[in-house]
Design a protein around this motif. Structure first.
Motif, short mmCIF file in Angstrom:
data_model
loop_
_atom_site.label_atom_id
_atom_site.label_comp_id
_atom_site.label_asym_id
_atom_site.label_seq_id
_atom_site.Cartn_x
_atom_site.Cartn_y
_atom_site.Cartn_z
N ALA A 26 0.84 -1.20 0.00
CA ALA A 26 0.00 0.00 0.00
C ALA A 26 0.87 1.26 0.00
CB ALA A 26 -0.93 -0.01 1.21
N PHE A 27 1.97 1.22 0.75
CA PHE A 27 2.89 2.36 0.78
C PHE A 27 3.52 2.57 -0.60
CE2 PHE A 27 7.24 3.99 1.29
CZ PHE A 27 6.97 5.21 1.91
N ILE A 28 3.93 1.48 -1.24
CA ILE A 28 4.51 1.59 -2.59
C ILE A 28 3.48 2.20 -3.55
CG2 ILE A 28 5.34 0.26 -4.57
CD1 ILE A 28 6.56 -1.70 -2.55
N LEU A 29 2.24 1.77 -3.41
CA LEU A 29 1.17 2.31 -4.25
C LEU A 29 1.00 3.81 -4.01
CD1 LEU A 29 -0.68 1.04 -6.35
CD2 LEU A 29 -2.42 0.79 -4.58
N GLY A 30 1.08 4.21 -2.74
CA GLY A 30 0.98 5.63 -2.41
C GLY A 30 2.11 6.44 -3.02
N VAL A 31 3.32 5.87 -2.99
CA VAL A 31 4.48 6.55 -3.59
C VAL A 31 4.26 6.73 -5.09
CG1 VAL A 31 6.94 6.34 -4.10
CG2 VAL A 31 6.08 5.76 -1.82
N PHE A 281 2.07 24.16 0.52
CA PHE A 281 0.78 23.64 0.99
C PHE A 281 0.10 22.68 0.00
CE2 PHE A 281 1.09 27.56 3.61
CZ PHE A 281 1.13 26.92 4.84
N PRO A 282 0.13 22.96 -1.32
CA PRO A 282 -0.49 21.99 -2.24
C PRO A 282 0.12 20.59 -2.15
CG PRO A 282 -0.13 24.08 -3.37
CD PRO A 282 0.58 24.16 -2.05
N VAL A 283 1.43 20.52 -1.94
CA VAL A 283 2.09 19.22 -1.82
C VAL A 283 1.63 18.51 -0.56
CG1 VAL A 283 4.32 18.05 -1.66
CG2 VAL A 283 4.08 20.06 -3.10
N ILE A 284 1.50 19.26 0.53
CA ILE A 284 1.01 18.67 1.78
C ILE A 284 -0.41 18.15 1.59
CG2 ILE A 284 0.42 19.16 4.18
CD1 ILE A 284 2.67 21.24 4.19
N GLY A 285 -1.23 18.92 0.89
CA GLY A 285 -2.60 18.48 0.62
C GLY A 285 -2.62 17.20 -0.21
N LEU A 286 -1.71 17.10 -1.20
CA LEU A 286 -1.63 15.90 -2.01
C LEU A 286 -1.22 14.69 -1.17
CD1 LEU A 286 -1.70 14.52 -4.78
CD2 LEU A 286 0.69 15.17 -5.07
N ILE A 287 -0.27 14.90 -0.26
CA ILE A 287 0.16 13.79 0.61
C ILE A 287 -1.01 13.29 1.45
CG2 ILE A 287 1.61 13.23 2.59
CD1 ILE A 287 3.72 15.14 1.44
N LEU A 288 -1.82 14.21 1.97
CA LEU A 288 -2.98 13.80 2.77
C LEU A 288 -3.99 13.03 1.92
CD1 LEU A 288 -3.55 17.03 4.89
CD2 LEU A 288 -2.53 14.88 5.63
N LEU A 289 -4.23 13.51 0.69
CA LEU A 289 -5.18 12.83 -0.19
C LEU A 289 -4.68 11.43 -0.55
CD1 LEU A 289 -7.70 12.75 -1.96
CD2 LEU A 289 -6.40 13.89 -3.76
N VAL A 290 -3.40 11.33 -0.92
CA VAL A 290 -2.83 10.03 -1.25
C VAL A 290 -2.90 9.10 -0.04
CG1 VAL A 290 -0.70 8.83 -1.86
CG2 VAL A 290 -1.37 10.88 -3.11
N GLY A 291 -2.67 9.66 1.15
CA GLY A 291 -2.77 8.87 2.36
C GLY A 291 -4.15 8.26 2.55
N LEU A 293 -6.33 7.60 0.14
CA LEU A 293 -6.50 6.57 -0.89
C LEU A 293 -5.75 5.29 -0.52
CD1 LEU A 293 -6.13 8.73 -4.14
CD2 LEU A 293 -8.22 8.10 -2.93
N VAL A 294 -4.55 5.44 0.03
CA VAL A 294 -3.76 4.27 0.42
C VAL A 294 -4.45 3.51 1.55
CG1 VAL A 294 -1.62 3.59 1.56
CG2 VAL A 294 -1.54 5.13 -0.39
N CYS A 295 -5.04 4.24 2.48
CA CYS A 295 -5.76 3.58 3.58
C CYS A 295 -6.93 2.74 3.06
CB CYS A 295 -6.28 4.62 4.57
SG CYS A 295 -4.97 5.39 5.56
N ILE A 296 -7.61 3.25 2.05
CA ILE A 296 -8.72 2.49 1.46
C ILE A 296 -8.20 1.21 0.81
CG2 ILE A 296 -10.50 2.53 -0.33
CD1 ILE A 296 -10.74 5.55 0.15
N VAL A 297 -7.10 1.33 0.06
CA VAL A 297 -6.52 0.15 -0.58
C VAL A 297 -6.05 -0.85 0.47
CG1 VAL A 297 -4.65 -0.68 -2.06
CG2 VAL A 297 -5.83 1.44 -2.63
N ALA A 298 -5.39 -0.36 1.52
CA ALA A 298 -4.91 -1.25 2.58
C ALA A 298 -6.07 -1.97 3.26
CB ALA A 298 -4.11 -0.45 3.61
#
Length: 712
Positions: A26-31, A281-291, A293-298
């Motif tokens: 899941a972490f690899i997918l998030g990356v 801030f946009p990058v931080i927002g993207l990290i939160l969004l990807v996080g 999505l990764v939680c859903i996949v996990a």
């Protein structure tokens, strides 16, 4: 103390297993998601100096108001507002009244002269014009007599009453129009000139015209005065009507080769494109969004793990399929502009088609939502803070259509059929966007975009068919299409069973029918059970005549060999079958079923036969080496294999006998511990028992005994 340590070690082992099978993938997918989308939210900055040439075309990454420019336009609007004036009706009425007073007074004087003439008819009194003027001055207001000369009165008096009346009317009309327009200090002379011009082009007596012009000069005075309140109100209204100056996301701020003026430099600074104004801030927002999505996949991977459906092949498939989908979207986005909507051509449904075929439908639906969200970021035109909702909705509906239309999989052509369903949904979704849009699209635009939508569905089907063998063979994943292919009677191995061991072939078909029905009753993979049952006794083809179902009109070879030798031959068939299946490179799941379908059961017949001669015989010598069934499908085949053989041996298979045999075999498997290592529950075993009984009763139902015709 030792128990606590064991529990702790077991807990740590489970965590380690989860981290390797779920958390790490899941972490690899998030990356992967982050790397592919970061350029779409990361605000690139530039090292730019004023008055230099722009090295590239720069667009605004955000939508923002240019407040300085808005204020400038407001000031210009305020300065453009003319002063507001109010017309004084009192002044207007007063000046008009003076003119009416003059003509009324002249008429009065003329009437008095007529009366006096009638009274002195014998000796008329001579009244001179001067007398009339004197009398007129007595009647008129001082404001008039002080400003109007006697010559003006004289010229008016010298005209006939009709001329005076007409002159009065013309003068009053011209004055009224002039006063209604407003007379200010700066336009007083032009107002007087306008009235005089009106009088000039009349047919009145020349002397009367001169007199009326003099009266116009007297009558026209300032009646429009500056109104501070109205002026201020007009200025406020003008300022409010100024639209804010907006720099829209995607708007070109400077083109390549253009000089960076102060105005352009201020815009670049305002939207944060200068090096010193970097925004994270946009990058931080993207990290939160990807996080998220990764939680859903996990979570979904954990669900598969709890159901014992998560293996290395499926983990790699989830990661590789997701990588494939986002790369396809990213590549197409590089050629997408504001004028060409190439996201309509992305074969995004390829991923969910593969996931449904290789894993299950639930995960396909979840990943469809995730891919749609990621797609809305990738196709945002690299504008931080924005999502391409149109692209996201198109991707979601396209993928959902692919999942829904991919049903009753029988062969690879089913994927092509689902492509037709996708095409329809893609076209409908495209029409929705076109009809909801304020922009006008031509028929040619519709055909172009429609072609993109059709190409997306077609490419999705073609890519799925192309990639499916790679995932099936390369990652060892067994899909329904692969199973259906293996179930084809024309398979060389199945032909081998049919020709070399026809009794075993018939037995396998019966076991397949029973196993599939039982699996479907508890929600297991019925198709896997059916195909596994077809191949589970392939090992019998090594020595087909040593198995009773193949002994047609021949002597039983076990009658001439020892029980020990018979047991060795019988026990070897699952493992001989596994070797044959491995040689032909069949999937691991099929090989496991062949190996496990007897578990560690005891060959009772030969064991007790040997025990009659040798009381010291070892039971383990007459047991299958195993392993015991590890899956629901293998366990059900284990039961159905024995049940079918036992029921087939009955001369009169009544319902009571069938119930008795099935119960005996199921209880024997439970008591012998053959089902201990599979995930079957007691309630599922009960359902399996009932299902097998019902199926067998349907197969061996009682038939009507027709009377035989007696020979004459």
């Amino acid at each position: 103390m030792k128990e606590r340590i064991d529990r702790l070690l077991d807990f740590l082992f489970k965590i380690r297993k989860k981290s390797l099978t779920i958390i790490l993938p899941a972490f690899i997918l998030g990356v992967i998601f982050f790397i592919v989308t970061v350029s779409n939210v990361f605000m690139e900055t530039f090292d730019i100096e004023k008055f230099s040439d722009a090295k590239q075309t720069i667009r605004s990454p955000i939508t923002i108001e240019h407040e300085i420019e808005t204020d400038r336009k407001s000031r210009e609007a305020i300065n453009a507002v003319d002063d507001r004036y109010s017309i004084s009706n009192e002044v207007t009425n007063e000046q008009i009244g003076y003119i009416e007073e003059i003509f009324d007074a002249i008429d009065k004087v003329e009437e008095e002269n007529v009366v006096e003439d009638e009274e002195a008819n014998e000796t008329p009194k001579i009244i001179t014009n001067q007398d009339k003027i004197n009398r007129l001055k007595q009647l008129l207001s001082n404001e008039i007599t002080d400003k109007v000369s006697d010559s003006v009165f004289l010229r008016i008096i010298q005209n006939s009453p009709e001329q005076r009346a007409r002159g009065k009317e013309i003068l009053l009309t011209a004055l009224t129009e002039t006063f209604e327009s407003g007379v200010r200090v700066e336009n007083k002379n032009s107002a007087i000139s306008n009235v005089k011009d009106t009088l000039t082009y009349t047919t009145l007596d020349e002397n009367l015209i001169h007199a009326l012009k003099d009266l116009a000069g007297f009558a026209v005075v300032e009646n429009s005065f500056f109104d501070a309140d109205k002026t201020e109100e007009a200025r406020k209204e003008a300022a409010n009507n100024v639209d804010p100056v907006i720099i829209n996301a995607g708007e070109v701020i400077v083109r390549e080769g253009q000089i960076i003026t102060n105005e352009i430099y201020d815009k670049l600074s305002l939207v944060g494109l200068l090096d010193e104004e970097h925004n994270e801030f946009p990058v931080i927002g993207l990290i939160l969004l990807v996080g998220l999505l990764v939680c859903i996949v996990a979570y979904e991977m954990n669900v598969l793990d709890r159901q014992d459906q998560l293996d290395k092949g499926k983990i790699f498939s989830i990661v590789l399929i997701s990588l494939l989908v986002v790369i396809l979207m990213k590549v197409v986005s590089l050629y997408t502009t504001l004028t060409n909507q190439l996201y309509f051509v992305v074969p995004v449904a390829t991923g969910v088609l593969l996931v449904k075929l290789l894993i299950n439908e639930r995960l396909a639906i979840v990943l469809a939502s995730i891919y749609a969200i990621v797609g809305s970021i990738i196709f945002n035109g690299q504008i931080p803070g924005s999502l391409n909702v149109e692209a996201g909705l198109y991707f979601f509906f396209s993928q959902l259509a692919a999942i829904i239309f991919l049903m009753n999989v029988k062969d690879r052509f089913t994927i092509v059929k689902s492509g037709f369903g996708m095409s329809i949904i893609n076209i409908i979704t495209l029409l929705v966007f076109l009809l909801l849009s304020f922009e006008k699209y031509s028929l040619g635009d519709f055909f172009i975009l429609g072609g993109f939508a059709l190409a997306s569905a077609f490419l999705s089907a073609v890519l799925t068919i192309g990639f499916l063998p790679f995932f099936e063979s390369g990652l060892g994943i067994l899909s329904d299409i692969k199973l259906l292919h293996l179930a084809n009677p024309n398979q060389p191995i199945l032909k081998k069973i049919l020709t070399e061991a026809p009794g075993t072939y018939h037995h396998s078909i019966m076991v397949a029918n029973l196993s599939e029905t039982a699996c479907e009753a508890i929600g297991a993979n019925g198709l896997l059970a059916r195909v596994g049952a077809y191949y589970h006794d392939i090992g019998k083809t090594e020595r087909p005549h040593y198995f009773i179902e193949n002994q047609l009109s021949i002597k039983n070879p076990h009658d001439v060999i020892s029980p020990k030798q018979s047991a060795e031959i019988i026990i070897s068939h699952p493992y001989d079958g596994a070797k044959i299946l491995k040689k032909h490179k069949l999937p691991k799941e099929i090989i496991d079923i062949a190996t496990q379908h007897h578990g560690t059961t005891l060959l009772k017949y030969f064991y007790y036969k040997e025990k009659e001669k040798n009381p010291n015989v070892k039971e383990e010598d007459y047991r299958y080496p195993g392993p015991k069934p590890q899956t629901k499908e293998a366990a059900i085949i284990c039961i159905c294999d024995s049940v079918e053989a036992a029921v087939r041996s009955l001369k009169e298979p009544t319902e009571e006998k069938i119930e008795e045999i099935v119960s005996s075999i199921v209880n024997d498997r439970l008591m012998d511990g053959q089902l201990d290592e599979c995930p079957l529950t007691i309630s599922e075993v009960k359902v399996i028992h009932e299902t097998i009984c019902e199926t067998l009763k349907g197969i061996f139902h009682s038939r009507i005994q027709y009377p035989m015709k007696e020979a004459k």
